[in-house]
Scaffold this active site. Structure first.
Site, PDB file in Angstrom:
ATOM      1  N   LEU A 134     -26.480 -49.143-147.713  1.00 38.84           N
ATOM      2  CA  LEU A 134     -26.604 -50.514-148.223  1.00 38.84           C
ATOM      3  C   LEU A 134     -26.745 -51.546-147.104  1.00 38.84           C
ATOM      4  O   LEU A 134     -27.145 -52.674-147.353  1.00 38.84           O
ATOM      5  CB  LEU A 134     -25.391 -50.873-149.083  1.00 38.84           C
ATOM      6  CG  LEU A 134     -25.414 -50.423-150.534  1.00 38.84           C
ATOM      7  CD1 LEU A 134     -24.136 -50.871-151.233  1.00 38.84           C
ATOM      8  CD2 LEU A 134     -26.625 -50.974-151.263  1.00 38.84           C
ATOM      9  N   GLU A 154     -13.689 -37.748-148.960  1.00 45.81           N
ATOM     10  CA  GLU A 154     -13.397 -37.697-147.526  1.00 45.81           C
ATOM     11  C   GLU A 154     -13.048 -39.070-146.956  1.00 45.81           C
ATOM     12  O   GLU A 154     -12.461 -39.166-145.878  1.00 45.81           O
ATOM     13  CB  GLU A 154     -14.574 -37.092-146.756  1.00 45.81           C
ATOM     14  CG  GLU A 154     -15.862 -37.876-146.856  1.00 45.81           C
ATOM     15  CD  GLU A 154     -16.776 -37.348-147.943  1.00 45.81           C
ATOM     16  OE1 GLU A 154     -18.004 -37.501-147.805  1.00 45.81           O
ATOM     17  OE2 GLU A 154     -16.277 -36.804-148.946  1.00 45.81           O
ATOM     18  N   THR A 210     -25.007 -56.097-163.090  1.00 38.97           N
ATOM     19  CA  THR A 210     -23.766 -56.228-162.308  1.00 38.97           C
ATOM     20  C   THR A 210     -22.801 -55.074-162.519  1.00 38.97           C
ATOM     21  O   THR A 210     -21.808 -54.965-161.804  1.00 38.97           O
ATOM     22  CB  THR A 210     -23.041 -57.531-162.672  1.00 38.97           C
ATOM     23  OG1 THR A 210     -22.586 -57.456-164.040  1.00 38.97           O
ATOM     24  CG2 THR A 210     -23.948 -58.732-162.512  1.00 38.97           C
ATOM     25  N   PRO A 249     -22.787 -51.785-161.848  1.00 42.12           N
ATOM     26  CA  PRO A 249     -22.443 -50.946-160.690  1.00 42.12           C
ATOM     27  C   PRO A 249     -21.454 -51.627-159.747  1.00 42.12           C
ATOM     28  O   PRO A 249     -20.543 -50.984-159.216  1.00 42.12           O
ATOM     29  CB  PRO A 249     -23.795 -50.710-160.017  1.00 42.12           C
ATOM     30  CG  PRO A 249     -24.781 -50.822-161.124  1.00 42.12           C
ATOM     31  CD  PRO A 249     -24.251 -51.916-162.004  1.00 42.12           C
ATOM     32  N   LYS A 280     -20.230 -64.077-163.453  1.00 38.37           N
ATOM     33  CA  LYS A 280     -19.881 -62.814-164.100  1.00 38.37           C
ATOM     34  C   LYS A 280     -19.227 -61.857-163.101  1.00 38.37           C
ATOM     35  O   LYS A 280     -18.182 -61.254-163.386  1.00 38.37           O
ATOM     36  CB  LYS A 280     -21.144 -62.172-164.688  1.00 38.37           C
ATOM     37  CG  LYS A 280     -20.889 -60.942-165.540  1.00 38.37           C
ATOM     38  CD  LYS A 280     -22.195 -60.466-166.171  1.00 38.37           C
ATOM     39  CE  LYS A 280     -21.950 -59.247-167.053  1.00 38.37           C
ATOM     40  NZ  LYS A 280     -23.221 -58.777-167.666  1.00 38.37           N
ATOM     41  N   GLY A 311     -36.291 -36.647-127.422  1.00 34.80           N
ATOM     42  CA  GLY A 311     -36.222 -35.648-128.473  1.00 34.80           C
ATOM     43  C   GLY A 311     -35.846 -34.296-127.902  1.00 34.80           C
ATOM     44  O   GLY A 311     -35.769 -34.107-126.680  1.00 34.80           O
ATOM     45  N   CYS A 332     -37.047 -40.538-121.627  1.00 35.09           N
ATOM     46  CA  CYS A 332     -36.343 -39.251-121.573  1.00 35.09           C
ATOM     47  C   CYS A 332     -37.348 -38.103-121.676  1.00 35.09           C
ATOM     48  O   CYS A 332     -38.047 -37.807-120.716  1.00 35.09           O
ATOM     49  CB  CYS A 332     -35.288 -39.185-122.667  1.00 35.09           C
ATOM     50  SG  CYS A 332     -34.070 -37.857-122.396  1.00 35.09           S
ATOM     51  N   GLU A 348     -37.092 -25.630-120.859  1.00 33.45           N
ATOM     52  CA  GLU A 348     -36.495 -25.750-122.193  1.00 33.45           C
ATOM     53  C   GLU A 348     -37.421 -25.155-123.251  1.00 33.45           C
ATOM     54  O   GLU A 348     -36.959 -24.563-124.230  1.00 33.45           O
ATOM     55  CB  GLU A 348     -36.236 -27.226-122.518  1.00 33.45           C
ATOM     56  CG  GLU A 348     -35.649 -27.462-123.905  1.00 33.45           C
ATOM     57  CD  GLU A 348     -35.462 -28.922-124.244  1.00 33.45           C
ATOM     58  OE1 GLU A 348     -34.936 -29.210-125.339  1.00 33.45           O
ATOM     59  OE2 GLU A 348     -35.840 -29.795-123.426  1.00 33.45           O
ATOM     60  N   ARG A 356     -30.322 -32.580-120.897  1.00 30.61           N
ATOM     61  CA  ARG A 356     -29.854 -31.461-120.073  1.00 30.61           C
ATOM     62  C   ARG A 356     -30.821 -31.140-118.927  1.00 30.61           C
ATOM     63  O   ARG A 356     -30.397 -30.697-117.869  1.00 30.61           O
ATOM     64  CB  ARG A 356     -29.698 -30.197-120.927  1.00 30.61           C
ATOM     65  CG  ARG A 356     -28.637 -30.283-121.993  1.00 30.61           C
ATOM     66  CD  ARG A 356     -28.446 -28.931-122.686  1.00 30.61           C
ATOM     67  NE  ARG A 356     -27.643 -29.076-123.887  1.00 30.61           N
ATOM     68  CZ  ARG A 356     -26.319 -29.164-123.909  1.00 30.61           C
ATOM     69  NH1 ARG A 356     -25.651 -29.083-122.765  1.00 30.61           N
ATOM     70  NH2 ARG A 356     -25.658 -29.307-125.032  1.00 30.61           N
ATOM     71  N   HIS A 407     -32.398 -43.567-121.351  1.00 29.48           N
ATOM     72  CA  HIS A 407     -32.719 -44.195-122.633  1.00 29.48           C
ATOM     73  C   HIS A 407     -32.543 -45.710-122.538  1.00 29.48           C
ATOM     74  O   HIS A 407     -31.504 -46.249-122.909  1.00 29.48           O
ATOM     75  CB  HIS A 407     -31.809 -43.638-123.734  1.00 29.48           C
ATOM     76  CG  HIS A 407     -32.138 -42.246-124.149  1.00 29.48           C
ATOM     77  ND1 HIS A 407     -33.047 -41.956-125.134  1.00 29.48           N
ATOM     78  CD2 HIS A 407     -31.682 -41.044-123.687  1.00 29.48           C
ATOM     79  CE1 HIS A 407     -33.136 -40.643-125.283  1.00 29.48           C
ATOM     80  NE2 HIS A 407     -32.326 -40.067-124.413  1.00 29.48           N
ATOM     81  N   GLU A 438     -33.711 -47.987-124.357  1.00 24.91           N
ATOM     82  CA  GLU A 438     -33.622 -48.649-125.669  1.00 24.91           C
ATOM     83  C   GLU A 438     -32.193 -49.000-126.049  1.00 24.91           C
ATOM     84  O   GLU A 438     -31.960 -49.910-126.852  1.00 24.91           O
ATOM     85  CB  GLU A 438     -34.256 -47.772-126.755  1.00 24.91           C
ATOM     86  CG  GLU A 438     -33.544 -46.468-127.063  1.00 24.91           C
ATOM     87  CD  GLU A 438     -34.027 -45.285-126.233  1.00 24.91           C
ATOM     88  OE1 GLU A 438     -33.874 -44.127-126.681  1.00 24.91           O
ATOM     89  OE2 GLU A 438     -34.556 -45.523-125.119  1.00 24.91           O
TER      90      GLU A 438
END
Length: 548
Positions: free
Chosen positions: A22, A157, A196, A198, A231, A361, A388, A412, A469, A514, A516
């Site tokens: 949400l 949970e 409304t 929910p 409401k 990735g 990366c 890799e 790695r 990274h 970003e």
């Protein structure tokens, strides 16, 4: 728990109901923005109910990107929102999972710290959760701690976390903690109206647990009229003014703080928490939105990856691209290019773009397509930014097509390659556990004088966050330099290649880290700012098309 300690800060707890995704994290971050611009020191944290110790070993399709902090913590992507929207510098204290909680409690039990008591969810698990809130307050000395509870109210949970914050709020007393519940008011097409029920059911579930929200943030596609607000107010036992409309934004998530300010959210929060502070000054934020809505320029770039169907997999990358656009007063249209689709012919997908970015990735899938994208950018003088894995891809491509090492690859992806230009460090060869064992967190990098990197950073040493790695194989360094590649960023000990660039290219730069994760809408990362600037230069002022 000492009540006097907890009263040093004020506490905001943000929960969510009806469905997941949400925007609790964005809401938390936006409220943090508003309070910070009122002069308060704010710190945010995320509680995740899943049993993984952290998201580091989870698939992007399950969890989106893994957001890495300076201290190397692998955390939920919502922490990226927290850092982008505020000046908070986060650490592993800012993300807590059920896995961490249970692991800590069980270790204490094995060490005999509970003195023979029966270990239970209440009080041992809930106390551990509350201790984390206290520890963050003590560590940061923040005026306001904003805690987001992941998941959806009613999930089994998540119950220990809800019980923990219920107890915590009761302990600190009225005026020191408030609950904000983010819920969904769906538009039913057949009926032609917002519903409304929910929201009513979600708040009822929350009240069963013992929590009465102070504010209701209602996610919706259409505006809430007065009748709907009344409401919701009546059936959810929330004041009319505390029923907040959070409609889908028109242009950018960075509109959310201004939207919530118009709904007087920060004013209500300050009133409920007895905070006497001046109104938020949002001039800088308004200018960001102006550049997003009515930019002077526009470019189209390609992001070549293998998770392009899932936006959250490259969440921070996309946001950093937007930040680079803001810094250049430029809208950026992002073309998501599936790396597997361009393995044979990249020109069809990449022709007409102003730049190419290859993000990080793991895994072999899509590798050849990314290599083709890097080659296309290098040979066609198209601006290229590699992050990366994107740097490793550029290295492999250069080795194959400039050095003539046709079978060059990363160890890799191909253990039998005769030329492993990307290889494991000795320290990584003995690693067997997957979680938290990569090269992680902020580490220093020395910038080569006179390089493009120095021009972009305007610094001789930088700190950047890592998550990988494999590294550049130093046995090939001389050959690469002779063929025209510059290693413009090196670790202080000289052993690790952090930045590469090609000087005879208008803009070809890639990094092992990274960047970003260090970009903000009001402070674009230098690499992204420079990349978008280079893309603008590539298309040329006369070729730009400003779309309405």
């Amino acid at each position: 728990m000492e009540t006097t300690e907890k009263k040093k800060a004020k506490y905001i707890f943000i929960t969510g109901g009806v469905v997941s995704s949400l925007g609790k994290g964005l809401t938390a971050a936006a409220i943090g923005t508003l309070l910070e611009n009122r002069g308060l020191k704010v710190c945010l944290q995320k509680f995740d109910p899943y049993l993984n110790v952290d998201p580091g070993t989870m698939s992007p399709y399950q969890h989106g990107e893994v957001y890495v902090l300076d201290d190397g913590a692998e955390t939920d992507l919502d922490l990226g929102h927290y850092e982008r929207f505020t000046n908070t510098n986060l650490s592993r204290f800012n993300n807590l999972t059920s896995g961490q909680v249970y692991q800590t409690v069980l270790e204490k039990e094995r060490n005999g710290e509970y003195l023979g008591k029966t270990v239970q969810v209440i009080p041992h698990i809930t106390d551990e959760i509350q201790d984390r809130i206290l520890a963050l307050a003590e560590k940061t000395q923040a005026d306001v701690i904003i805690t987001e509870i992941g998941g959806t109210t009613g999930d089994i949970e998540g119950l220990p976390f809800l019980e923990a914050i219920r107890e915590f709020a009761m302990d600190v007393g009225q005026g020191n903690a408030i609950f904000i519940h983010v819920t969904y008011v769906p538009f039913i097409q057949a009926a032609g109206e917002l519903k409304t029920k929910p929201t009513q059911q979600s708040v009822a579930k929350l009240r069963e647990i013992g929590i009465q929200p102070h504010l209701l943030v209602c996610r919706c596609e259409y505006p809430l009229d007065k009748e709907l607000r009344r409401k919701i107010s009546m059936f959810c036992n929330v004041p009319y003014e505390a029923v907040i409309e959070e409609k889908d934004v028109d242009h950018s998530i960075y509109e959310v703080p201004l939207m919530l300010q118009r709904e007087r959210v920060d004013e209500l929060v300050c009133r409920y928490l007895n905070l006497d502070v001046p109104p938020a000054r949002m001039d800088e934020w308004q200018e960001i939105i102006r550049k997003l809505i009515a930019p002077q320029h526009r470019v189209r770039i390609g992001v070549v990856g293998k998770y392009i169907d899932l936006h959250d997999a490259y969440k921070s990358v996309y946001e950093a691209i937007i930040h680079g656009g803001v810094a250049n007063d430029c809208a950026v249209d992002i073309e998501k290019v599936d790396a597997e689709d361009i393995e044979k012919d990249p020109s069809k997908a990449l022709a007409g773009l102003a730049g190419v970015l290859v993000p990080g990735g793991f895994g072999e899938r899509g590798t050849e397509g990314k290599i083709q994208a890097a080659r296309y950018a290098r040979e066609n003088k198209l601006p290229y930014l590699g992050l990366c894995l994107g740097m490793q891809i550029a290295v492999i491509e250069f080795a194959r097509n400039k050095l003539g090492l046709t079978r060059a690859h990363s160890a890799e992806f191909d253990r039998e390659t005769p030329d492993p230009v990307i290889a494991l460090l000795d320290a990584q060869r003995k690693v067997t556990k997957k979680g938290g064992t990569m090269r992680l967190g902020a580490q220093p990098c020395q910038i080569l004088k006179g390089s493009l990197a120095e021009k972009l950073y305007q610094e001789s040493e930088i700190m950047e966050r890592h998550r990988h790695r494999y590294e550049f194989n130093n046995q090939y360094r001389d050959a690469f330099e002779k063929a025209g590649m510059t290693f413009s960023g090196i670790s202080p000990d000289g052993n690790l290649v952090e930045l590469i660039e090609i000087p005879d290219h208008p803009f070809f730069i890639a990094c092992q880290f990274h960047p970003e994760f260090r970009s903000k809408p009001n402070a674009a990362h230098p690499l992204f700012r420079g990349f978008i600037h280079a893309c603008l230069e590539f298309v040329g002022k006369d070729k730009e098309i400003i779309k309405d």
